[in-house]
Design an enzyme around this catalytic site. Structure first.
Site, short mmCIF file in Angstrom:
data_model
loop_
_atom_site.label_atom_id
_atom_site.label_comp_id
_atom_site.label_asym_id
_atom_site.label_seq_id
_atom_site.Cartn_x
_atom_site.Cartn_y
_atom_site.Cartn_z
N CYS A 1 9.43 2.04 3.28
CA CYS A 1 10.33 0.92 3.61
C CYS A 1 11.74 1.42 3.84
O CYS A 1 12.55 0.73 4.44
CB CYS A 1 10.31 -0.11 2.50
SG CYS A 1 10.89 0.59 0.96
N GLU B 1 -4.91 -3.80 -1.96
CA GLU B 1 -6.37 -3.58 -1.93
C GLU B 1 -6.74 -2.33 -1.14
O GLU B 1 -7.90 -1.93 -1.11
CB GLU B 1 -7.09 -4.82 -1.39
CG GLU B 1 -6.73 -5.23 0.04
CD GLU B 1 -5.49 -6.13 0.13
OE1 GLU B 1 -4.51 -5.88 -0.60
OE2 GLU B 1 -5.52 -7.07 0.95
N GLU C 1 9.02 -3.64 13.12
CA GLU C 1 8.91 -2.56 12.13
C GLU C 1 7.63 -1.81 12.46
O GLU C 1 6.53 -2.34 12.28
CB GLU C 1 8.83 -3.15 10.71
CG GLU C 1 8.78 -2.07 9.65
CD GLU C 1 8.51 -2.59 8.25
OE1 GLU C 1 7.78 -3.59 8.09
OE2 GLU C 1 9.02 -1.98 7.30
N PHE D 1 0.81 -1.22 0.00
CA PHE D 1 0.00 0.00 0.00
C PHE D 1 0.84 1.27 0.00
O PHE D 1 0.38 2.32 -0.40
CB PHE D 1 -0.93 0.02 1.24
CG PHE D 1 -0.25 0.48 2.50
CD1 PHE D 1 -0.15 1.84 2.78
CD2 PHE D 1 0.32 -0.42 3.39
CE1 PHE D 1 0.50 2.28 3.93
CE2 PHE D 1 0.98 0.02 4.53
CZ PHE D 1 1.07 1.38 4.80
P1 NAD Z 1 1.64 -6.63 2.95
O1 NAD Z 1 2.70 -7.69 2.97
O2 NAD Z 1 0.55 -6.71 3.95
O3 NAD Z 1 0.90 -6.62 1.51
C1 NAD Z 1 1.64 -6.60 0.32
C2 NAD Z 1 0.85 -7.32 -0.76
O4 NAD Z 1 0.71 -8.70 -0.41
C3 NAD Z 1 -0.58 -6.78 -0.96
O5 NAD Z 1 -0.84 -6.74 -2.34
C4 NAD Z 1 -1.45 -7.77 -0.23
O6 NAD Z 1 -2.72 -7.92 -0.82
C5 NAD Z 1 -0.67 -9.07 -0.34
N1 NAD Z 1 -0.82 -9.94 0.83
C6 NAD Z 1 -0.90 -9.53 2.13
N2 NAD Z 1 -0.99 -10.60 2.95
C7 NAD Z 1 -0.96 -11.71 2.16
C8 NAD Z 1 -1.00 -13.11 2.42
N3 NAD Z 1 -1.09 -13.59 3.66
N4 NAD Z 1 -0.94 -13.96 1.37
C9 NAD Z 1 -0.84 -13.49 0.11
N5 NAD Z 1 -0.80 -12.17 -0.19
C10 NAD Z 1 -0.84 -11.29 0.81
O7 NAD Z 1 2.39 -5.22 3.01
P2 NAD Z 1 1.74 -3.77 3.15
O8 NAD Z 1 1.24 -3.60 4.54
O9 NAD Z 1 0.84 -3.49 2.01
O10 NAD Z 1 3.05 -2.87 2.94
C11 NAD Z 1 3.92 -2.48 3.98
C12 NAD Z 1 5.12 -3.40 4.07
O11 NAD Z 1 5.81 -3.42 2.83
C13 NAD Z 1 6.14 -2.92 5.08
O12 NAD Z 1 6.64 -4.04 5.78
C14 NAD Z 1 7.25 -2.30 4.22
O13 NAD Z 1 8.53 -2.29 4.80
C15 NAD Z 1 7.21 -3.19 3.04
N6 NAD Z 1 7.80 -2.55 1.89
C16 NAD Z 1 9.05 -2.96 1.51
C17 NAD Z 1 9.67 -2.34 0.44
C18 NAD Z 1 11.04 -2.75 0.02
O14 NAD Z 1 11.50 -2.27 -0.99
N7 NAD Z 1 11.70 -3.64 0.72
C19 NAD Z 1 9.01 -1.31 -0.26
C20 NAD Z 1 7.73 -0.94 0.16
C21 NAD Z 1 7.14 -1.57 1.23
#
Ligand code: NAD
Length: 500
Positions: A283, A178, A385, A151
């Site tokens: 991130c 989403e 985090e 997101f």
């Molecule tokens: P998230 O892991 O909850 O969701 C990311 C994606 O995975 C979404 O599209 C979501 O629908 C899907 N998803 C979530 N849970 C799932 C599951 N159990 N099974 C399958 N798919 C699933 O992450 P978020 O809250 O949207 O984003 C924040 C996180 O992303 C933070 O931890 C941040 O550090 C990380 N992030 C990392 C980078 C990087 O470059 N390393 C960049 C941006 C964000």
């Protein structure tokens, strides 16, 4: 009055299938639900894969120069619509408009890089590897590729993936977060308007159900993921289990070392921007300042306090806003809970933003900036985090102690050091166990022509995002050994062929 429904984008058209599941999209500043998002099922995923698979046949054969021309046109359209896209992004994510525009610009830089695909996607040639024999390698596209995105960067992270994948001759399915999926749909429309053939870029809305269907589909060749570490680990495992190429970028805990010789005003400006920009939901956000020496720490804490006093926390669409709300009510409750735990575990809460009230936006997911001093490694505010506007200060006696803290941390996304001493900076750059390092630069996000990615629990896979690593990820090499025989060369040979 029903709320707008955000649909899929398959084969150049908005569409929804027979899933009855919907997700809620909020305006985080108002704290109100503003849209529904369609949550796709296995049949929707199959429809998108079919469209992308059919489109791959001719897109893979479209010359890189023609692909580049469409990407040029897309670049032009995204630039023309940058204000509209930034506003859409702010309305669902909450970040302030200038930050949303900055995100768009970082995404546009990847589009600009991808315009060079005719010269980026080249193999190697060696003449006379044997007498009259030449050898060459050709990078070829993989097929249908998938991006699953978080997101916190609803435009930039999708653009890292989809533009590079498509430039390399693949077709693409994006499963955006989403929570803020509208920008992806708008990008898909603009790409079609730029001349991208139907089915080359598709958007599938959804949650775990759609992701699992993508991970298991036999016609998908590669998965790019960015999100939290537990999800990244799951995606990496499942995608590999189903025989796919995978890169999975995870969460982070980014430290900034402050040496006593640094310009402490520069340090404090940098730390405030890096810790509280986008409400700490980057991130690459700095969430821990590791300060060498008590005298330095006292000064930096004081300077940060002064800067936080004048920050304006308001809805992101107001031009005077410095910091917007958090993404959801759940995240607001979680971050406040972590701050409360930090106090209970003995850290000094120097600035407390938990009780912030934003007049007229009482339902919004706002909290003010929090600053902790005297944080130690066993505290939950250090171990988790937080992903909110919370900066932790750790005090250490030396550079070696600071580096030890960082190298012991399970994450390895970004880090930075502030110093005026080149030898100290060099020692840090050389020996720190982190993938992206800044020297007097608090958020060292690599430019589009370098590659983005962390180490340790912040990254699972082999090749990082954008830059030359993306060309590697989205292509596979074919190696050709070729001879054009002359008539006298005929003759049966049963020994192992050797060249020479
Ligand atoms: P998230 O892991 O909850 O969701 C990311 C994606 O995975 C979404 O599209 C979501 O629908 C899907 N998803 C979530 N849970 C799932 C599951 N159990 N099974 C399958 N798919 C699933 O992450 P978020 O809250 O949207 O984003 C924040 C996180 O992303 C933070 O931890 C941040 O550090 C990380 N992030 C990392 C980078 C990087 O470059 N390393 C960049 C941006 C964000």
């Amino acid at each position: 009055m029903p709320l707008p429904l955000l649909q899929n984008y398959i084969n150049g058209q908005l569409c929804a299938g027979d899933s009855l599941r919907r997700g809620d999209v909020f305006d985080p500043a108002l704290g109100q639900k503003t849209k529904d998002v369609y949550l796709s099922n296995t049949a929707d995923v199959a429809q998108a894969v079919m469209a992308a698979k059919q489109a791959f046949v001719s897109w893979a054969k479209t010359t890189p120069l023609k692909r580049a021309r469409i990407i040029f046109a897309f670049n032009q359209l995204v630039q023309e619509h940058i204000d509209e896209l930034a506003a859409l992004l702010t309305s669902e994510h909450g970040k302030v408009l200038s930050d949303a525009k900055g995100e768009m610009i970082r995404g546009i830089e990847v589009i600009e890089y991808a315009c060079g695909i005719p010269s980026l996607m080249r193999g190697a040639f060696a003449e006379d590897v044997g007498t009259g024999i030449d050898s060459y390698s050709i990078p070829q596209p993989l097929g249908v590729c998938v991006g699953i995105t978080p997101f916190n960067f609803p435009a930039m992270v999708p653009l890292w993936m989809l533009v590079m994948g498509i430039a390399c001759g693949n077709t693409f399915i994006l499963k955006p977060s989403e929570r803020d999926p509208s920008v992806s749909l708008r990008l898909a429309e603009l790409f079609t308007q730029a001349g991208l053939p139907q089915g080359v870029f598709n958007v599938v809305q959804g949650d775990k159900e759609a992701v699992d269907a993508l991970l298991q589909h036999p016609d998908i060749k590669a998965i790019s993921f960015v999100g939290a570490t537990p999800t990244a680990q799951y995606i990496y495992r499942e995608a590999a289990l189903h025989g796919k190429r995978v890169q999975a970028l995870g969460g982070a805990k980014n430290h900034c070392v402050v040496m006593p010789d640094a310009d402490l005003d520069l340090v404090s400006d940098g730390l405030v921007g890096a810790a509280y920009g986008s409400t700490g939901q980057r991130c690459m956000a700095i969430s821990v300042a590791v300060i060498v020496g008590d005298a330095t720490a006292d000064q930096v804490v004081d300077k940060i306090k002064q800067r936080l006093r004048i920050l304006k926390i308001l809805p992101g669409n107001l031009p005077e806003a410095d910091m917007g709300p958090l993404i959801t009510q759940q995240q607001l409750i979680r971050v406040k809970g972590l701050v409360t735990a930090g106090v209970a575990q003995g850290a000094s809460l120097v600035v407390d933003g938990r009780e912030l009230n934003v007049p007229h936006y009482e339902q919004g997911f706002f909290m003010g900036p929090c600053l902790f001093d005297h944080v130690t490694p066993e505290m939950s505010i250090y171990q988790e985090e937080i992903f909110g506007p919370v900066l932790c200060v750790m005090r250490v006696p030396s550079l070696a102690a600071a580096m030890n803290v960082i190298n012991e941390n399970p994450y390895g996304n970004g880090t930075a050091i502030y110093t005026e001493n080149g030898a100290v900076a060099r020692e840090f750059v050389s020996n720190i166990q982190v993938g992206m390092v800044g020297v007097n630069v608090p958020i060292p996000v690599p430019m589009a022509f370098f590659s983005f990615g962390g180490w340790k629990q912040s990254f699972f896979g082999d090749t990082h995002a954008h830059g030359s690593e993306a060309i590697k990820f989205y292509t596979r090499l074919k190696n050709v050994t070729s001879r054009w025989p002359e008539p006298h060369m005929a003759g049966v040979e049963l020994t192992m062929p050797t060249l020479g």
